[in-house]
Design a protein around this motif. Structure first.
Motif, short mmCIF file in Angstrom:
data_model
loop_
_atom_site.label_atom_id
_atom_site.label_comp_id
_atom_site.label_asym_id
_atom_site.label_seq_id
_atom_site.Cartn_x
_atom_site.Cartn_y
_atom_site.Cartn_z
N ALA A 182 43.29 53.46 124.16
CA ALA A 182 41.98 52.91 124.47
C ALA A 182 41.81 51.54 123.81
O ALA A 182 42.25 51.32 122.68
N LYS A 183 41.16 50.66 124.53
CA LYS A 183 40.88 49.31 124.04
C LYS A 183 39.37 49.08 124.09
O LYS A 183 38.80 48.82 125.15
N PRO A 184 38.66 49.18 122.95
CA PRO A 184 37.22 48.90 122.95
C PRO A 184 36.94 47.43 123.23
O PRO A 184 37.75 46.56 122.90
N ARG A 185 35.79 47.17 123.79
CA ARG A 185 35.42 45.77 124.06
C ARG A 185 35.22 44.98 122.77
O ARG A 185 35.31 43.75 122.77
N ALA A 186 34.95 45.67 121.67
CA ALA A 186 34.80 44.99 120.39
C ALA A 186 36.14 44.53 119.83
O ALA A 186 36.18 43.76 118.87
N SER A 187 37.24 45.00 120.41
CA SER A 187 38.58 44.56 120.00
C SER A 187 38.97 43.36 120.84
O SER A 187 38.90 43.39 122.07
N ARG A 188 39.38 42.30 120.20
CA ARG A 188 39.70 41.06 120.92
C ARG A 188 40.84 41.27 121.91
O ARG A 188 41.84 41.89 121.60
N GLY A 189 40.68 40.70 123.07
CA GLY A 189 41.71 40.82 124.10
C GLY A 189 43.00 40.13 123.71
O GLY A 189 44.07 40.47 124.23
N THR A 190 42.93 39.16 122.81
CA THR A 190 44.12 38.43 122.38
C THR A 190 44.91 39.20 121.33
O THR A 190 45.99 38.78 120.94
N SER A 191 44.38 40.34 120.88
CA SER A 191 45.03 41.12 119.83
C SER A 191 45.89 42.23 120.44
O SER A 191 45.57 42.79 121.48
N LEU A 192 47.00 42.56 119.75
CA LEU A 192 47.83 43.69 120.14
C LEU A 192 47.16 45.02 119.85
O LEU A 192 47.61 46.07 120.30
N GLU A 193 46.07 44.97 119.11
CA GLU A 193 45.40 46.19 118.66
C GLU A 193 44.83 47.02 119.80
O GLU A 193 44.22 46.50 120.72
N SER A 194 45.08 48.30 119.72
CA SER A 194 44.42 49.31 120.56
C SER A 194 44.27 50.55 119.70
O SER A 194 44.61 50.55 118.51
N PHE A 195 43.76 51.63 120.31
CA PHE A 195 43.57 52.87 119.56
C PHE A 195 44.13 54.03 120.36
O PHE A 195 43.90 54.13 121.56
N ILE A 196 44.88 54.87 119.66
CA ILE A 196 45.41 56.06 120.29
C ILE A 196 44.44 57.20 120.04
O ILE A 196 44.07 57.48 118.90
N VAL A 197 43.97 57.82 121.12
CA VAL A 197 43.02 58.93 121.03
C VAL A 197 43.76 60.20 121.43
O VAL A 197 44.17 60.35 122.58
N CYS A 198 43.92 61.10 120.47
CA CYS A 198 44.70 62.32 120.67
C CYS A 198 43.76 63.52 120.57
O CYS A 198 43.20 63.78 119.50
#
Length: 299
Positions: A182-198
């Motif tokens: 999941a990629k929240p809108r608060a996370s910058r699109g230019t970042s590799l960051e995402s979140f794994i939801v298990c």
């Protein structure tokens, strides 16, 4: 969220100060919850790598807003954290078995419903190295989560989506009924960051997690049968199974802001805002003390 940070141009940075959050990352968890309903019917929660505490703030406000007195939240970090209402803070190492014992003691021996981690290393800019270190941090959080989560529990962690992230998706798929990136809108699109939801933890049959400090991550999971590569004596190799997790963008388009966009401030608001919570023991504290005492000299 210091005043000199480039983040001050970010709408989430300012909104976090206006609404009393310690960091803009609070909105990432709020948007993940909006998408997945993470806070529904949870009583025991563990926030790993919690400092400065914005996720713990979210958990405290959301879980206790209905005055649920039986809920318990534990926040763990190597760095000290300022107190948060209804949250027990532990300054501890998530790889240390004593940390597990302390959390279970707080929970009265009961398992957790929800374990999350927003931890990340200081990035170097070398993507392969950053992705590897972040993957190791996620696996350390997962080690503790397998010891803490009850069957059917939920695990959420920050990841860096890189070349080999599909291997992590596959391995998590052995442990959980549903795995989503999941990629929240608060996370910058230019970042590799995402979140794994298990969602829906499924303990491996016949395997009991043993959090021993001398065991590497590889050794901890080696008898778990989660699709890891194996080299046989005759040099045959069982290659890892790899999967791609569904990708979801989180955050209502009508109520959420784009973290990469620029927004005009209210014309009546011209002053800067102080941090909600000053760092309790920042790495630069000693340097500032030495500077005040005249012990630092510029070249």
């Amino acid at each position: 969220m210091g005043k000199s940070s480039k983040d001050k141009r970010d709408v989430y940075y300012r909104k976090a100060k206006e609404e009393g959050w310690r960091a803009r990352s609070a909105y990432k968890l709020l948007q993940l919850n909006e998408q997945f309903g993470l806070f529904n019917n949870i009583h025991r929660v563990v926030d790993l790598c919690a400092a400065p505490g914005s996720w713990s703030q979210v958990l405290s406000r959301e879980i206790f807003k209905n005055e649920r007195s039986d809920a318990q939240i534990v926040a763990v970090d190597l760095q000290p954290m300022a107190p948060i209402d209804d949250v027990v803070t532990l300054q501890a190492d998530i790889t240390d078995p004593r940390t597990l014992d302390k959390i279970l003691h707080i929970f009265g021996g009961e398992k957790a419903d929800f374990v999350c981690s927003d931890g990340a290393p200081d990035v170097t800019g070398l993507h392969d190295l950053d992705e590897y270190i972040q993957a190791q941090l996620v696996l350390c959080a997962l080690r503790l989560a397998t010891c803490l989560l009850k069957e059917g529990g939920t695990f959420v962690a920050k990841i860096f989506r890189g070349r080999d992230i599909d291997l992590l998706y596959s391995q998590l798929g052995f442990l959980f009924e549903k795995v989503v990136c999941a990629k929240p809108r608060a996370s910058r699109g230019t970042s590799l960051e995402s979140f794994i939801v298990c969602i829906g933890y499924r303990p491996r049959e016949g395997w009991k997690p043993d959090l021993q400090p001398e065991l590497s991550t590889e050794e901890f999971f080696q008898n778990m049968d989660i699709g890891r590569a194996r080299l046989h004596e005759d040099l045959r190799v069982d290659y890892e199974e790899r999967k791609v997790a569904p990708f979801v963008a989180c955050g209502d388009l009508k109520t959420s802001y784009d973290s990469d966009a620029s927004y005009s401030l209210d014309t009546k608001v011209t002053h800067s805002l102080d941090p909600v919570q000053m760092p309790t023991d920042p790495p630069y504290k000693r340097a500032l003390e030495m500077k005040r005492q005249g012990q630092l000299r510029g070249k």
